[in-house]
Scaffold this motif. Structure first.
Motif, PDB file in Angstrom:
ATOM      1  N   THR A   3       0.835  -1.200   0.000  1.00 49.33           N
ATOM      2  CA  THR A   3       0.000   0.000   0.000  1.00 49.33           C
ATOM      3  C   THR A   3       0.872   1.252   0.000  1.00 49.33           C
ATOM      4  O   THR A   3       2.064   1.198   0.300  1.00 49.33           O
ATOM      5  CB  THR A   3      -0.917   0.041   1.236  1.00 49.33           C
ATOM      6  N   VAL A   4       0.230   2.364  -0.287  1.00 58.33           N
ATOM      7  CA  VAL A   4       0.899   3.659  -0.252  1.00 58.33           C
ATOM      8  C   VAL A   4       1.452   3.916   1.151  1.00 58.33           C
ATOM      9  O   VAL A   4       2.576   4.404   1.301  1.00 58.33           O
ATOM     10  CB  VAL A   4      -0.080   4.776  -0.691  1.00 58.33           C
ATOM     11  N   ALA A   5       0.694   3.573   2.176  1.00 56.18           N
ATOM     12  CA  ALA A   5       1.152   3.773   3.561  1.00 56.18           C
ATOM     13  C   ALA A   5       2.473   3.029   3.792  1.00 56.18           C
ATOM     14  O   ALA A   5       3.406   3.579   4.396  1.00 56.18           O
ATOM     15  CB  ALA A   5       0.088   3.306   4.547  1.00 56.18           C
ATOM     16  N   HIS A   6       2.569   1.801   3.312  1.00 59.07           N
ATOM     17  CA  HIS A   6       3.790   1.011   3.476  1.00 59.07           C
ATOM     18  C   HIS A   6       4.948   1.670   2.732  1.00 59.07           C
ATOM     19  O   HIS A   6       6.065   1.763   3.256  1.00 59.07           O
ATOM     20  CB  HIS A   6       3.578  -0.414   2.964  1.00 59.07           C
ATOM     21  N   MET A   7       4.693   2.121   1.513  1.00 53.38           N
ATOM     22  CA  MET A   7       5.757   2.750   0.728  1.00 53.38           C
ATOM     23  C   MET A   7       6.250   4.045   1.373  1.00 53.38           C
ATOM     24  O   MET A   7       7.444   4.328   1.357  1.00 53.38           O
ATOM     25  CB  MET A   7       5.287   3.012  -0.701  1.00 53.38           C
ATOM     26  N   LEU A   8       5.328   4.814   1.955  1.00 54.46           N
ATOM     27  CA  LEU A   8       5.739   6.050   2.646  1.00 54.46           C
ATOM     28  C   LEU A   8       6.637   5.737   3.831  1.00 54.46           C
ATOM     29  O   LEU A   8       7.641   6.411   4.056  1.00 54.46           O
ATOM     30  CB  LEU A   8       4.513   6.832   3.124  1.00 54.46           C
TER      31      LEU A   8
END
Length: 143
Positions: A3-8
């Motif tokens: 997810t985007v959260a993980h990538m951030l």
């Protein structure tokens, strides 16, 4: 798929660089050069109102013969901003970037700016996912 959260969370530099729409384009360029980044999120208070990228500068300033010294960021920023939420996937981001010819995606959750992903962040993630899949398939083949 991550997810985007993980990538951030995985980004080594999680700083968020913003600039006011009233700042000059020269000030924006100086900040981008200082931080070695290709885009700035334009904010008014806590509100995201645009994005200014190197591409905006090249197309809306240089090619039109404008001066960076007196031109406000608001005159050349891209708006409205296309953004993603923390729940979206890397594939969602790549689709958006491909369709919109984008290189940067702000991450916004309930009106709050959380960060920004670049095409480089997404390519790195796609390669990591492919490497992981290849390892799993090799292990499966070996038994």
């Amino acid at each position: 798929m991550k997810t985007v959260a993980h990538m951030l969370r995985a980004k080594p530099n999680q700083d968020i660089y913003t600039i006011a729409p009233t700042a000059t384009v020269l000030q924006a360029l100086q900040l981008m050069a200082e931080k070695n980044i290709g885009a700035l999120i334009v904010t008014e208070g806590d509100q995201v109102v645009g994005i200014l990228s190197e591409r905006d500068y090249a197309r809306k300033m240089v090619l039109k013969g404008r001066s960076s010294v007196g031109t406000p960021v608001s005159a050349v920023m891209s708006a409205p901003v296309i953004s993603v939420t923390p729940e979206q996937t890397s594939r969602d981001c790549l689709r958006l970037m491909g369709r919109g010819h984008l290189r940067h995606l702000p991450v916004i959750d309930n009106g709050r700016l959380l960060g920004m992903l670049s095409v480089g962040n997404l390519v790195k993630e796609a390669l990591a996912e492919q490497d992981e899949l290849i390892q799993q398939l090799e292990q499966y083949i070996r038994g």
